[in-house]
Design a protein around this motif. Structure first.
Motif, short mmCIF file in Angstrom:
data_model
loop_
_atom_site.label_atom_id
_atom_site.label_comp_id
_atom_site.label_asym_id
_atom_site.label_seq_id
_atom_site.Cartn_x
_atom_site.Cartn_y
_atom_site.Cartn_z
N LYS A 25 11.09 1.96 2.28
CA LYS A 25 10.43 1.49 1.05
C LYS A 25 8.91 1.67 1.04
N PRO A 26 8.22 1.38 2.16
CA PRO A 26 6.77 1.58 2.14
C PRO A 26 6.38 3.04 1.86
N ILE A 27 7.18 3.95 2.38
CA ILE A 27 6.90 5.38 2.15
C ILE A 27 7.15 5.73 0.69
N ILE A 28 8.25 5.21 0.14
CA ILE A 28 8.56 5.45 -1.27
C ILE A 28 7.44 4.90 -2.15
N GLU A 29 6.98 3.69 -1.82
CA GLU A 29 5.91 3.07 -2.61
C GLU A 29 4.62 3.89 -2.54
#
Lengths: 353, 353
Positions: A25-29
């Motif tokens: 998720k942090p990478i997607i964000e």
């Protein structure tokens, strides 16, 4: 994948895939934020609608997780920067034509819309969901139409079983006893497929667009490393037992191979650079313990079954394989082995700008 | 609609709908030709991809008929005018979430692609099919994204049964004994729905885009005219017989009404002009004889069954209605009546520039 929403369905046995998405998720964000905030492309900044594609979306609670993130992050950014008017969102869900799109449309899409209304809280929010059947090893979308592409736990599936692997005998994937030529055949199929994937996406993703891909891979440079082959060796073990009991023919097992390849970090990097359309912004490897599948070997096996059953049934026939006996045998073997070591699924997310 | 591809499926009982599409082909061709050749909009003339939507696509051999025409006509025009590079085509297939999109993706889309390759004959032709679940009485597509919209035999279905029609007693639609207030309630529901439909499409269809709509209608200005109510009166007759035999409760029949309205030419015209977004280029009424359903009353009844069965089952329950007895009774009544007169389905195609 097993369709529907029953006990053996992929929808009910995709906890590990959910954990992987959660982990990335942090990478997607970061990718979505850069798409919206840093893009110099007027196509993105002035866009009245934003289009994302979920490739290999499958059918289950994971199908729309990243779409939800996409809408939430963009909405938050728009509000933070004083844009009252949210863009319209197009969510394109892709998987093979055999995927259970009916269940997505009837069950998961309505829940998605309800959750969206609750979390983003705007009745003027337009979010259009569509299903796009087809292989991502071919063109799927109009040229320059995508702002954001996501795919998780799909790109390790090859377009087909490589040719010249008949000599793989009792192995059903690359195993410790596989001849070198089999390993090469698998690797070359991965190279062809992954390169085709990148070329197709490069035509569809617009300038300034982003892509986050997560696939099952391996830390080791050796393709026959236990980390990625282990689970298939367990499945092969159960199949061999059935051969010895005369339940399936030896020849039938000999001609069965799994169309999967779990690349190393450098193999992914090499292919992206060779193809040349995309720049890697981040490339990393993460591990997820088998325990994440629900805490026990039984759940790992159920998860594997929901993924592999259609392949098995397609090759060996329904009568033999959807028997409680086989499933129980495989579940028992995996449960036993999972207790002995802490084997892990390896995931590698990456994205481009 | 009945899903799947079995004997009672809509897919196998949609001959009349096919005839109607066939009848409107010259109008479809004229609209597409004008879209490509006469449009002053640079969005159309310079487009690298052309997007069409089939609204209420259902599942069957008719689902992709107009999409095929669209691609063939555009390709022919491009070649005729020396454009070697064909645009990419996006075919968006819409129907309610309960429609059998799986069968479209697994059966009809592959045949479509095979036929396309044979008829248009270009391996470089890109035609992307997607499924868009949802009611066309709401927004379905991104703003200004559609070049061409087609809908056949769908827009006479209302978004819901109108309110205040409980007093319609034994009628299941507007019938000769329906009170005036019931007829008004039906008409007002049509006005609201059709107006909503036009407003939504006006946001989605780009400047210069075209729309061809065909819907079941009536010649007469009277909404209780036999031409449109007759078939439902026959169905009501079968239901009443079941009440008299104690097979279904009278109250249950009293609360059942069909969410359909078959407007007159002037009712359609009034609504289009009142809503104001579209200009009518052509508005006409055509007839199709019941004989076109396959030559006999039995086939008419089968066609009606494939359309109405889910409505009946939803209201009366599966146990009573999917009985051979009921089906046989309805088939017999319709076959008898069809032999007595030459009742017709009335279709009205129209389009805008």
């Amino acid at each position: 994948m097993n369709g529907g929403i029953g006990e053996a369905s992929y929808a009910n046995n995709s906890l590990v895939q959910e954990k992987v998405i959660s982990m990335t998720k942090p990478i997607i964000e970061a990718a979505i934020t850069e798409l919206i905030m840093c893009s110099s492309s007027s196509m993105v900044r002035g866009a009245k609608s934003l289009c994302m594609a979920e490739l290999g979306c499958s059918t289950g609670p994971n199908t729309l997780i990243v779409a939800m993130e996409f809408v939430k992050i963009v909405s938050r950014l728009c509000r933070k920067h004083g844009h009252d008017q949210l863009p319209e969102f197009q969510i394109q869900l892709n998987d093979l034509p055999g995927n259970d799109f009916n269940s997505i449309f009837k069950s998961f899409a309505p829940s998605f819309h309800a959750q969206l209304l609750q979390e983003v809280g705007s009745s003027a929010l337009y979010c259009f969901i569509s299903g796009v059947p087809g292989s991502f090893y071919g063109r799927l979308f109009a040229a320059n139409s995508l702002h954001f592409v996501h795919s998780s736990y799909s790109l390790m599936w090859l377009s087909k079983v490589p040719e010249r692997v008949e000599i793989n005998k009792e192995n059903i994937y690359i195993g410790s006893t596989s001849p070198a030529s089999v390993i090469t055949a698998y690797y070359e199929q991965f190279q062809r497929d992954f390169s085709t994937f990148l070329r197709c996406r490069s035509e569809e993703v617009m300038c300034g667009g982003k892509m986050v891909l997560t696939l099952l891979g391996r830390r080791s440079e050796s393709a026959s490393s236990k980390e990625c082959c282990y689970i298939w060796e367990l499945l092969a073990l159960s199949l061999k037992e059935m051969v010895s009991q005369g339940l399936i023919e030896e020849e039938k097992l000999g001609s069965f191979n799994i169309p999967q390849y779990t690349p190393s970090l450098s193999e992914v990097k090499t292919e992206v650079e060779k193809e040349g359309s995309f720049t890697i912004n981040r490339l990393q490897v993460s591990e997820i313990a088998w325990a994440a599948c629900g805490g026990c070997g039984y759940n790992v096996a159920k998860c594997m079954r929901s993924v592999a059953e259609p392949l098995l049934v397609g090759h060996f026939g329904e009568l033999v394989f959807v028997t409680a006996a086989f499933v129980a045998r495989f579940l028992a073997v995996v449960a036993l082995m999972a207790g002995l070591g802490d084997r892990a699924f390896v995931a590698r997310p990456w994205w481009r700008g």
